[in-house]
Design an enzyme around this catalytic site. Structure first.
Site, short mmCIF file in Angstrom:
data_model
loop_
_atom_site.label_atom_id
_atom_site.label_comp_id
_atom_site.label_asym_id
_atom_site.label_seq_id
_atom_site.Cartn_x
_atom_site.Cartn_y
_atom_site.Cartn_z
N TRP A 11 0.83 -1.20 0.00
CA TRP A 11 0.00 0.00 0.00
C TRP A 11 0.87 1.26 0.00
O TRP A 11 0.57 2.22 -0.70
CB TRP A 11 -0.97 -0.02 1.18
CG TRP A 11 -2.06 1.00 1.16
CD1 TRP A 11 -2.51 1.71 2.22
CD2 TRP A 11 -2.88 1.41 0.04
NE1 TRP A 11 -3.54 2.55 1.84
CE2 TRP A 11 -3.79 2.38 0.52
CE3 TRP A 11 -2.93 1.07 -1.32
CZ2 TRP A 11 -4.73 3.00 -0.32
CZ3 TRP A 11 -3.87 1.70 -2.16
CH2 TRP A 11 -4.74 2.65 -1.65
N PHE A 84 2.92 -3.04 13.43
CA PHE A 84 4.33 -2.63 13.40
C PHE A 84 4.49 -1.11 13.44
O PHE A 84 5.59 -0.59 13.26
CB PHE A 84 5.03 -3.18 12.15
CG PHE A 84 4.72 -4.63 11.90
CD1 PHE A 84 4.86 -5.57 12.91
CD2 PHE A 84 4.26 -5.06 10.66
CE1 PHE A 84 4.55 -6.90 12.71
CE2 PHE A 84 3.95 -6.39 10.44
CZ PHE A 84 4.10 -7.32 11.47
N GLY A 137 -11.70 3.76 1.53
CA GLY A 137 -12.29 3.42 0.23
C GLY A 137 -11.78 2.12 -0.32
O GLY A 137 -10.75 1.60 0.11
N ALA A 141 -3.88 -2.18 -3.68
CA ALA A 141 -2.60 -1.70 -4.22
C ALA A 141 -2.33 -2.30 -5.61
O ALA A 141 -1.85 -1.61 -6.51
CB ALA A 141 -1.49 -2.09 -3.25
N LYS A 192 -14.09 -4.38 8.20
CA LYS A 192 -14.24 -5.08 6.91
C LYS A 192 -13.13 -6.13 6.75
O LYS A 192 -13.32 -7.15 6.11
CB LYS A 192 -14.31 -4.10 5.73
CG LYS A 192 -13.09 -3.22 5.52
CD LYS A 192 -12.12 -3.79 4.53
CE LYS A 192 -10.81 -3.07 4.55
NZ LYS A 192 -9.81 -3.65 3.70
N SER A 255 -7.69 -9.85 -1.98
CA SER A 255 -7.85 -9.65 -0.53
C SER A 255 -6.95 -10.58 0.28
O SER A 255 -7.06 -11.80 0.22
CB SER A 255 -9.30 -9.86 -0.11
OG SER A 255 -9.36 -9.89 1.30
N GLU A 282 -4.34 -7.77 8.16
CA GLU A 282 -4.61 -6.92 9.33
C GLU A 282 -5.71 -7.49 10.21
O GLU A 282 -5.72 -7.33 11.43
CB GLU A 282 -5.06 -5.52 8.87
CG GLU A 282 -3.95 -4.59 8.47
CD GLU A 282 -3.29 -3.93 9.69
OE1 GLU A 282 -3.42 -4.45 10.81
OE2 GLU A 282 -2.61 -2.92 9.50
#
Ligand SMILES: NC(=O)c1ccc[n+]([C@@H]2O[C@H](COP(=O)([O-])OP(=O)(O)OC[C@H]3O[C@@H](n4cnc5c(N)ncnc54)[C@H](OP(=O)(O)O)[C@@H]3O)[C@@H](O)[C@H]2O)c1
Ligand SMILES: O=P(O)(O)OC[C@H](O)CO
EC number: 1.1.1.94
Length: 329
Positions: A11, A84, A137, A141, A192, A255, A282
């Site tokens: 990202w 991190f 949004g 990446a 999400k 994803s 995450e």
């Protein structure tokens, strides 16, 4: 204008690419990997993430020392996984954040304190929320690397900061907008990832598209209950910063969270799934934080409860799946 980007993963790399499109910006880019910094300086590509993207050395300077990377910049963008972040910023002190805007591109929570990123930055570096924003949004990446049309929403309680930063990120293939709902987009982004992870687990267990559609609809209700309890405000949850972000993570081939969950559903251990992924999901950390916070909130969150039971309580997958099925409608 000098902008610092903190993070060397996918990202951060995508954000550097987007900002490089803007002729007004020079980018100071920090990453922990010294070899990657050398590689970018010499060969103008990030060797490990989105390696096809080329960076112009006159616009993008890579640094291994974070103090050098933030020197003289007006904006600091945080783009490392939340787990991190504290370690990555270790060499910085309050003075490095003075008079700078801080933009979080992170969609996770600080695992040690269960804080949102902007609350952590406010507490540790005394940057008020009015000097912070979040990038929200549905935007992977990998699609930025291919210059696929994408939409980002910048959220800040200071709407002019959100608008100005949105303007900086607007380019040929990224369209941006601004809103003031900072906590709303941060919590939604955290949730999400948990939902995508849970969708992956159930898919790995054999559930199909019918079940996933029910999961995602129920997830929107779970998010709505959470936001009404912890960050009440008028907001349009069907907007792309909320529903759109949930949809892309729950359905996309890119994803990380869904792929990670899918491996767990197919019987991989957490360790093996993490090694296999080579990227960070995450949602794995966020499940723990949200479940912990919910001991106080007491919000009905069946999808988070399911993910937590599978990942942290080592409960039987089949039993938890049955209990989830009975909680959805
Ligand atoms: N990827 C996306 O499409 C996307 C979109 C929107 C938001 N985000 C958010 O952006 C944030 C960053 O995610 P990402 O997708 O860029 O992650 P990523 O591609 O998986 O990259 C992981 C980054 O974390 C570093 N890292 C791994 N283990 C570490 C450790 N033990 N200590 C310190 N650093 C470590 C890696 O450094 P090394 O390479 O040196 O190991 C790498 O820079 C996340 O909050 C994510 O939710 C991502
Ligand atoms: O969509 P994922 O699961 O790759 O998650 C990474 C970011 O949080 C995407 O918004």
């Amino acid at each position: 204008m000098k902008v610092s980007v903190i993070g060397g993963g996918s990202w951060a790399t995508a954000i550097v690419k987007i900002l490089s499109e803007n002729s007004r910006i020079n980018i100071r880019w920090w990453m922990r990997n010294a070899d990657a910094v050398e590689h970018i300086r010499k060969l103008h590509h990030n060797p490990k993430y989105l390696s096809s993207v080329e960076f112009h050395p006159s616009k993008v300077k890579a640094y291994h020392k974070i103090k050098d990377a933030v020197k003289g910049s007006e904006i600091i963008i945080l783009a490392v996984p939340a787990a991190f972040l504290a370690e990555s910023l270790n060499d910085l002190s309050l003075k490095h954040f003075e008079n700078k805007a801080v933009i979080s591109a992170i969609k996770g929570m600080i695992p040690e304190t269960h804080q949102l990123v902007t609350d952590f930055i406010k507490e540790k570096y005394q940057v008020p929320l009015e000097r912070q924003a979040a990038i929200a949004g549905p935007c992977h990446a990998e699609e930025v690397a291919f210059e696929k049309n994408s939409y980002l929403t910048i959220a800040s309680p200071d709407i002019s900061l959100a608008e100005n930063f949105a303007d900086l990120m607007n380019c040929r293939y990224v369209r941006t907008s601004a809103i003031s709902d900072l906590y709303g987009v941060e919590y939604t982004a955290v949730m999400k990832n948990i939902v995508a992870l849970a969708c992956g687990i159930t898919h790995g267990l054999g559930a199909g598209d019918n079940f996933q559609a029910v999961m995602v609809s129920n997830a929107m209700l779970e998010i709505k209950r959470l936001l009404s309890a912890v960050a009440p405000a008028e907001r349009e949850l069907n907007a792309s910063a909320y529903l759109g972000d949930l949809l892309v993570t729950a359905y996309s081939q890119f994803s990380r969270n869904r792929s990670f969950g899918n491996m767990i559903g197919r019987g991989y251990s957490v360790k093996t799934a993490q090694l296999e992924m080579n990227m960070i999901a995450e949602g794995y950390y966020a499940v723990k934080s949200i479940a912990k916070l919910n001991e106080q909130w007491q919000i009905d969150m069946p999808i988070t409860r399911f993910a937590h039971a599978v990942l942290y309580e080592k409960n039987s997958l089949k039993k938890e799946f049955n209990s989830l099925k009975n909680s959805l409608f």
